[in-house]
Scaffold this motif. Structure first.
Motif, PDB file in Angstrom:
ATOM      1  N   ASP A 157      24.972   3.809 -14.657  1.00  0.00           N
ATOM      2  CA  ASP A 157      24.467   3.810 -16.032  1.00  0.00           C
ATOM      3  C   ASP A 157      24.394   5.202 -16.646  1.00  0.00           C
ATOM      4  O   ASP A 157      23.972   5.363 -17.790  1.00  0.00           O
ATOM      5  CB  ASP A 157      23.104   3.132 -16.112  1.00  0.00           C
ATOM      6  N   GLY A 158      24.781   6.249 -15.890  1.00  0.00           N
ATOM      7  CA  GLY A 158      24.764   7.612 -16.389  1.00  0.00           C
ATOM      8  C   GLY A 158      23.542   8.419 -15.965  1.00  0.00           C
ATOM      9  O   GLY A 158      23.449   9.608 -16.249  1.00  0.00           O
ATOM     10  N   THR A 159      22.592   7.782 -15.291  1.00  0.00           N
ATOM     11  CA  THR A 159      21.428   8.494 -14.768  1.00  0.00           C
ATOM     12  C   THR A 159      21.891   9.477 -13.697  1.00  0.00           C
ATOM     13  O   THR A 159      22.749   9.152 -12.884  1.00  0.00           O
ATOM     14  CB  THR A 159      20.411   7.502 -14.160  1.00  0.00           C
ATOM     15  N   VAL A 160      21.301  10.693 -13.709  1.00  0.00           N
ATOM     16  CA  VAL A 160      21.649  11.710 -12.714  1.00  0.00           C
ATOM     17  C   VAL A 160      20.360  12.238 -12.087  1.00  0.00           C
ATOM     18  O   VAL A 160      19.415  12.597 -12.801  1.00  0.00           O
ATOM     19  CB  VAL A 160      22.428  12.885 -13.352  1.00  0.00           C
ATOM     20  N   TYR A 161      20.335  12.262 -10.763  1.00  0.00           N
ATOM     21  CA  TYR A 161      19.240  12.898 -10.020  1.00  0.00           C
ATOM     22  C   TYR A 161      19.845  14.067  -9.261  1.00  0.00           C
ATOM     23  O   TYR A 161      20.840  13.914  -8.559  1.00  0.00           O
ATOM     24  CB  TYR A 161      18.574  11.947  -9.030  1.00  0.00           C
ATOM     25  N   GLN A 162      19.201  15.227  -9.403  1.00  0.00           N
ATOM     26  CA  GLN A 162      19.639  16.404  -8.658  1.00  0.00           C
ATOM     27  C   GLN A 162      18.409  16.993  -7.986  1.00  0.00           C
ATOM     28  O   GLN A 162      17.422  17.311  -8.644  1.00  0.00           O
ATOM     29  CB  GLN A 162      20.275  17.430  -9.591  1.00  0.00           C
ATOM     30  N   GLY A 163      18.481  17.094  -6.665  1.00  0.00           N
ATOM     31  CA  GLY A 163      17.338  17.625  -5.941  1.00  0.00           C
ATOM     32  C   GLY A 163      17.392  17.330  -4.467  1.00  0.00           C
ATOM     33  O   GLY A 163      18.467  17.128  -3.893  1.00  0.00           O
ATOM     34  N   GLU A 164      16.217  17.261  -3.883  1.00  0.00           N
ATOM     35  CA  GLU A 164      16.102  17.100  -2.436  1.00  0.00           C
ATOM     36  C   GLU A 164      16.011  15.623  -2.029  1.00  0.00           C
ATOM     37  O   GLU A 164      15.433  14.802  -2.759  1.00  0.00           O
ATOM     38  CB  GLU A 164      14.862  17.846  -1.938  1.00  0.00           C
TER      39      GLU A 164
END
Length: 180
Positions: free
Chosen positions: A123-130
């Motif tokens: 859906d275009g959601t982006v998570y960047q992290g640990e």
């Protein structure tokens, strides 16, 4: 060069050295899987490709008969992993792409997302992290297509701890979050 055919359907065609499978060759296993590549001491060693009976493949490095090093695994369900392996599991840096459009690029440990990475959803959601044990855990940022953004702490896949939310309408909340 020679061929060995076992009563169980195992078949090897290729190089031999002093009675051992050594060099380039091809093995057909009783279940229909086929490995083509390099061998040392009767085991897959070096570069090789295996095609499993279900159509899944792995093309890359092998150590003593085990998938290890860099390679690409393509599964019958459309999932593709390209990256590093240890003991036949995703380990190190790699990218996993799912048939439904989800993709993860980053660190892996023992087959699970672990360390820093970026997850992109269909859906275009982006998570960047640990990540830890396959879940968002530690510090991270999620951005959704509607404008919702959260920057802060995560625990076991949930927003938890100190963070900052910017809602789609522009409202901002900064402080603590707790999920029960």
């Amino acid at each position: 060069q020679g061929t060995f055919t076992g009563a169980d359907g195992y078949r090897y065609i290729g190089a031999w050295v002093e009675g051992r499978i050594e060099g380039d060759g091809e093995v057909t296993y009783p279940d229909g899987s086929v490995y083509v590549g390099q061998f040392a001491d009767d085991l897959a060693n070096g570069s090789g490709k295996i095609t499993y009976a279900d159509g899944s493949t792995y093309d890359g490095e092998w150590v003593n008969g085990v998938i290890q090093g860099r390679g690409v695994a393509t599964y019958a369900n459309g999932l593709v992993y390209e990256g590093e392996f240890l003991n036949a599991r995703n380990h190190g840096q790699g990218t996993m792409t799912y048939a439904d459009g989800y993709a993860y690029t980053g660190s892996w440990a023992d087959g699970q997302r672990s360390g820093f990475g970026t997850a992109t959803y269909a859906d275009g959601t982006v998570y960047q992290g640990e990540f830890l044990n396959g879940q968002r855990h530690g510090q991270g940022t999620i951005t959704m297509p509607d404008g919702f953004t959260y920057i802060g702490q995560w625990a076991n896949g949930e927003i938890s701890g100190q963070g900052r939310v910017t809602y789609a309408n522009g409202d901002v909340y900064e402080g603590g979050f707790q999920n029960d």
